[in-house]
Design a protein around this motif. Structure first.
Motif, PDB file in Angstrom:
ATOM      1  N   ARG A  45     -14.815  21.554 -31.169  1.00  0.00           N
ATOM      2  CA  ARG A  45     -15.793  20.448 -31.158  1.00  0.00           C
ATOM      3  C   ARG A  45     -15.208  19.207 -31.840  1.00  0.00           C
ATOM      4  O   ARG A  45     -15.226  18.112 -31.273  1.00  0.00           O
ATOM      5  N   ARG A 149     -22.874  32.526 -30.369  1.00  0.00           N
ATOM      6  CA  ARG A 149     -22.815  31.376 -31.274  1.00  0.00           C
ATOM      7  C   ARG A 149     -24.057  30.492 -31.218  1.00  0.00           C
ATOM      8  O   ARG A 149     -24.912  30.673 -30.386  1.00  0.00           O
ATOM      9  N   ASP A 150     -24.087  29.523 -32.156  1.00  0.00           N
ATOM     10  CA  ASP A 150     -25.339  28.793 -32.344  1.00  0.00           C
ATOM     11  C   ASP A 150     -25.648  27.719 -31.297  1.00  0.00           C
ATOM     12  O   ASP A 150     -26.704  27.736 -30.678  1.00  0.00           O
ATOM     13  N   ASP A 194     -31.659  34.030 -35.882  1.00  0.00           N
ATOM     14  CA  ASP A 194     -31.002  33.488 -37.061  1.00  0.00           C
ATOM     15  C   ASP A 194     -31.647  32.160 -37.470  1.00  0.00           C
ATOM     16  O   ASP A 194     -31.239  31.088 -37.022  1.00  0.00           O
ATOM     17  N   ARG A 197     -30.060  28.742 -38.390  1.00  0.00           N
ATOM     18  CA  ARG A 197     -29.558  27.819 -37.357  1.00  0.00           C
ATOM     19  C   ARG A 197     -30.401  26.550 -37.254  1.00  0.00           C
ATOM     20  O   ARG A 197     -29.918  25.516 -36.789  1.00  0.00           O
ATOM     21  N   ARG A 200     -28.709  24.385 -39.575  1.00  0.00           N
ATOM     22  CA  ARG A 200     -27.418  23.996 -39.012  1.00  0.00           C
ATOM     23  C   ARG A 200     -27.592  22.933 -37.938  1.00  0.00           C
ATOM     24  O   ARG A 200     -26.856  21.953 -37.894  1.00  0.00           O
ATOM     25  N   ARG A 203     -28.281  19.682 -39.492  1.00  0.00           N
ATOM     26  CA  ARG A 203     -27.068  19.171 -40.137  1.00  0.00           C
ATOM     27  C   ARG A 203     -26.119  18.551 -39.107  1.00  0.00           C
ATOM     28  O   ARG A 203     -25.623  17.445 -39.307  1.00  0.00           O
ATOM     29  N   ARG A 207     -25.213  14.617 -38.938  1.00  0.00           N
ATOM     30  CA  ARG A 207     -23.810  14.311 -39.210  1.00  0.00           C
ATOM     31  C   ARG A 207     -23.141  13.572 -38.055  1.00  0.00           C
ATOM     32  O   ARG A 207     -22.381  12.632 -38.262  1.00  0.00           O
TER      33      ARG A 207
HETATM   34  N1  CTP Z   1     -22.118  30.244 -36.198  1.00  0.00           N
HETATM   35  C1  CTP Z   1     -23.287  30.662 -35.573  1.00  0.00           C
HETATM   36  N2  CTP Z   1     -24.421  30.869 -36.278  1.00  0.00           N
HETATM   37  C2  CTP Z   1     -24.453  30.656 -37.617  1.00  0.00           C
HETATM   38  C3  CTP Z   1     -23.284  30.245 -38.284  1.00  0.00           C
HETATM   39  C4  CTP Z   1     -22.131  30.035 -37.541  1.00  0.00           C
HETATM   40  O1  CTP Z   1     -23.283  30.839 -34.382  1.00  0.00           O
HETATM   41  N3  CTP Z   1     -25.573  30.852 -38.305  1.00  0.00           N
HETATM   42  C5  CTP Z   1     -20.889  30.032 -35.413  1.00  0.00           C
HETATM   43  C6  CTP Z   1     -20.790  28.643 -34.828  1.00  0.00           C
HETATM   44  O2  CTP Z   1     -20.404  28.731 -33.487  1.00  0.00           O
HETATM   45  C7  CTP Z   1     -19.718  27.945 -35.620  1.00  0.00           C
HETATM   46  C8  CTP Z   1     -18.865  29.112 -36.108  1.00  0.00           C
HETATM   47  O3  CTP Z   1     -19.747  30.234 -36.207  1.00  0.00           O
HETATM   48  O4  CTP Z   1     -18.996  27.043 -34.851  1.00  0.00           O
HETATM   49  C9  CTP Z   1     -18.216  28.837 -37.443  1.00  0.00           C
HETATM   50  O5  CTP Z   1     -19.183  28.563 -38.427  1.00  0.00           O
HETATM   51  P1  CTP Z   1     -19.013  27.409 -39.482  1.00  0.00           P
HETATM   52  O6  CTP Z   1     -17.629  27.366 -39.967  1.00  0.00           O
HETATM   53  O7  CTP Z   1     -20.127  27.516 -40.451  1.00  0.00           O
HETATM   54  O8  CTP Z   1     -19.360  26.124 -38.600  1.00  0.00           O
HETATM   55  P2  CTP Z   1     -18.526  24.937 -38.042  1.00  0.00           P
HETATM   56  O9  CTP Z   1     -19.023  24.690 -36.684  1.00  0.00           O
HETATM   57  O10 CTP Z   1     -17.076  25.125 -38.249  1.00  0.00           O
HETATM   58  O11 CTP Z   1     -19.114  23.755 -38.926  1.00  0.00           O
HETATM   59  P3  CTP Z   1     -18.473  22.859 -40.034  1.00  0.00           P
HETATM   60  O12 CTP Z   1     -17.666  21.863 -39.308  1.00  0.00           O
HETATM   61  O13 CTP Z   1     -19.673  22.252 -40.705  1.00  0.00           O
HETATM   62  O14 CTP Z   1     -17.713  23.788 -40.930  1.00  0.00           O
END
Ligand code: CTP
Length: 455
Positions: A45, A149-150, A194, A197, A200, A203, A207
């Protein structure tokens, strides 16, 4: 619709060269073993969002997924790859999480890679007992991994191994959503499965300046209305994991520069209820208190050495709840002992201070009263106080609290007083007299002592 897919070369030019080198080495190691390697999640991303070819994007979280081609021996592919990479990067620390077949390589303040965390997981292939050579099947195990994933923008994968290295796997329309600047979940149950999320999603939205897609917003509201957060706000020892993760998300948001916009969006969605059901929105009064808190933090702890600012923000939000709820909520969210205790005692402190301050005639009386409380407690009390009380608290914290007695213990010794418990009292009286303007310099202080403590 036209979605522009950058080439591998274009992506490379956006990334820090040392990071790119690391990915290239990882890919070579995977290829040697007959595996496929994908870059997934936030790194993809961020690479796609970083438009310029500045070669400076330094991602600190890298998620790699190895696809082991269903050979039984390859369930530990991620771990093996991590071990191989560590041979090439001895500075990295290796962590293995056997139960999940994942490994991590960690760099701490490396001169080239800075602080970097590389997670290497093995794609779950157990549901796909198809012939290994079939590329469709190969794709479906990574697809399975991404489907867990989220958000769509986090569910993209970039293939690092040949053939077709640089191919972007986009099963859920993540690229379109990146361009449309929207946060969208992959399926209706995502937030029920979850609830963190929701935080998340907010956020990421704030952001990146994205909006939460309509349907996704409805899923959020549905999840909250159906009580996903009841599990967290009731005292419940079965879900400590959820509470821990939720607190991590709250921390993440309250640490960010955009915390205010994020809280407002969380409030609009009703998601602050995860802290407590009575916290329906971020109303004007709470917002006023949080802004006042910022002023206090900037004034009294600009270097962030005394207080943990995100924690103070959370404390202020919990302090906004009715007194009876505060300590319980703080415990549920696993705040530190001192925070819990402060929230427990806040109501009492508030009453004591509100009652006693107006009766103080002298500055020394104000100081004596307020000295019994620490800085974070006084800040919390100030947030809930009327203007005149707040002004006194502010004046105490900025001026009076910093005034010291003109003489110290050593001076008393030199003046011939015998060291002992009496010193404390003498210094206290000197300070009081200083605060009340009775003495202004050493001569006056010595005269004061001679008068009150004749030798
Ligand atoms: N993930 C998810 N559900 C969550 C936490 C994480 O599906 N509750 C997945 C997401 O696809 C995410 C990946 O795990 O991309 C890695 O998580 P994290 O490192 O927390 O997120 P990032 O997308 O890397 O965000 P950041 O840039 O803020 O670190």
């Amino acid at each position: 619709e036209d979605v522009e897919i950058p080439t591998l070369g274009e992506l490379r030019d956006r990334l820090n060269p040392k990071l790119w080198e690391l990915l290239t080495k990882a890919s070579a190691q995977a290829k040697q073993r007959g595996w496929h390697l994908y870059l997934v999640g936030g790194a993809v991303r961020d690479l796609l969002l970083a438009k310029e070819a500045s070669g400076s994007l330094l991602i600190q979280d890298i998620d790699l997924v190895v696809d082991g081609f269903h050979k039984a021996a390859d369930v530990g592919a991620g771990v093996e790859l991590a071990k191989a990479l560590q041979q090439l990067y001895p500075a990295a620390r290796l962590e293995i999480h056997g139960a999940f077949q994942t490994a991590a390589l960690l760099w701490h303040k490396d001169p080239e890679l800075d602080s970097l965390w590389v997670d290497i997981a093995t794609a779950r292939t157990e549901f796909y007992p198809y012939p290994a050579a079939n590329p469709e099947v190969e794709a479906s195990s990574i697809r399975q991994d991404l489907y867990r994933r989220d958000f769509t923008i986090n569910a993209l994968a970039l293939r690092l191994t040949p053939p077709r290295a640089g191919k972007l796997l986009d099963f859920f329309g993540g690229l379109l959503d990146l361009q449309a600047k929207q946060i969208r979940v992959l399926h209706a149950n995502s937030f029920i499965e979850d609830p963190t999320r929701i935080y998340r999603g907010v956020r990421f939205a704030v952001r990146f300046g994205f909006k939460i897609e309509q349907q996704t917003e409805e899923y959020i509201r549905y999840a909250i209305n159906s009580g996903v957060y009841d599990r967290t706000t009731k005292e419940n020892h079965k879900t400590p994991a959820l509470q821990t993760r939720l607190k991590a998300e709250i921390k993440h948001i309250l640490e960010a520069t955009y915390w205010q916009a994020a809280l407002e969006l969380l409030g609009d969605l009703g998601a602050l209820q995860c802290i407590h059901p009575s916290l329906k929105t971020l109303d004007e009064e709470l917002l006023r208190q949080l802004r006042l808190l910022e002023r206090c933090l900037r004034k009294f702890d600009p270097e962030q050495t005394l207080l943990t600012h995100w924690q103070m923000r959370l404390e202020a939000m919990i302090a906004y709840l009715a007194p009876a709820y505060r300590a319980k909520v703080a415990k549920n969210l696993q705040l530190q002992e001192d925070s819990i205790e402060r929230l427990q005692k806040l109501a009492q402190a508030q009453i004591e201070i509100t009652n006693a301050l107006p009766t103080c005639q002298l500055t020394s009386q104000v100081v004596k009263l307020l000295r019994a409380y620490d800085l974070p407690m006084l800040i919390l009390v100030a947030l809930h106080s009327s203007r005149p009380i707040r002004k006194l608290l502010w004046h105490y914290l900025t001026v009076w609290a910093n005034i010291e007695p003109i003489l110290n213990g050593n001076d008393l010794k030199k003046l011939g007083y015998k060291p002992g418990p009496q010193y404390r009292q003498m210094l206290d009286e000197l300070l009081a007299a200083t605060l009340d303007g009775e003495i202004r310099d050493r001569t006056q202080a010595e005269k004061f002592l001679a008068q009150h403590y004749p030798q």
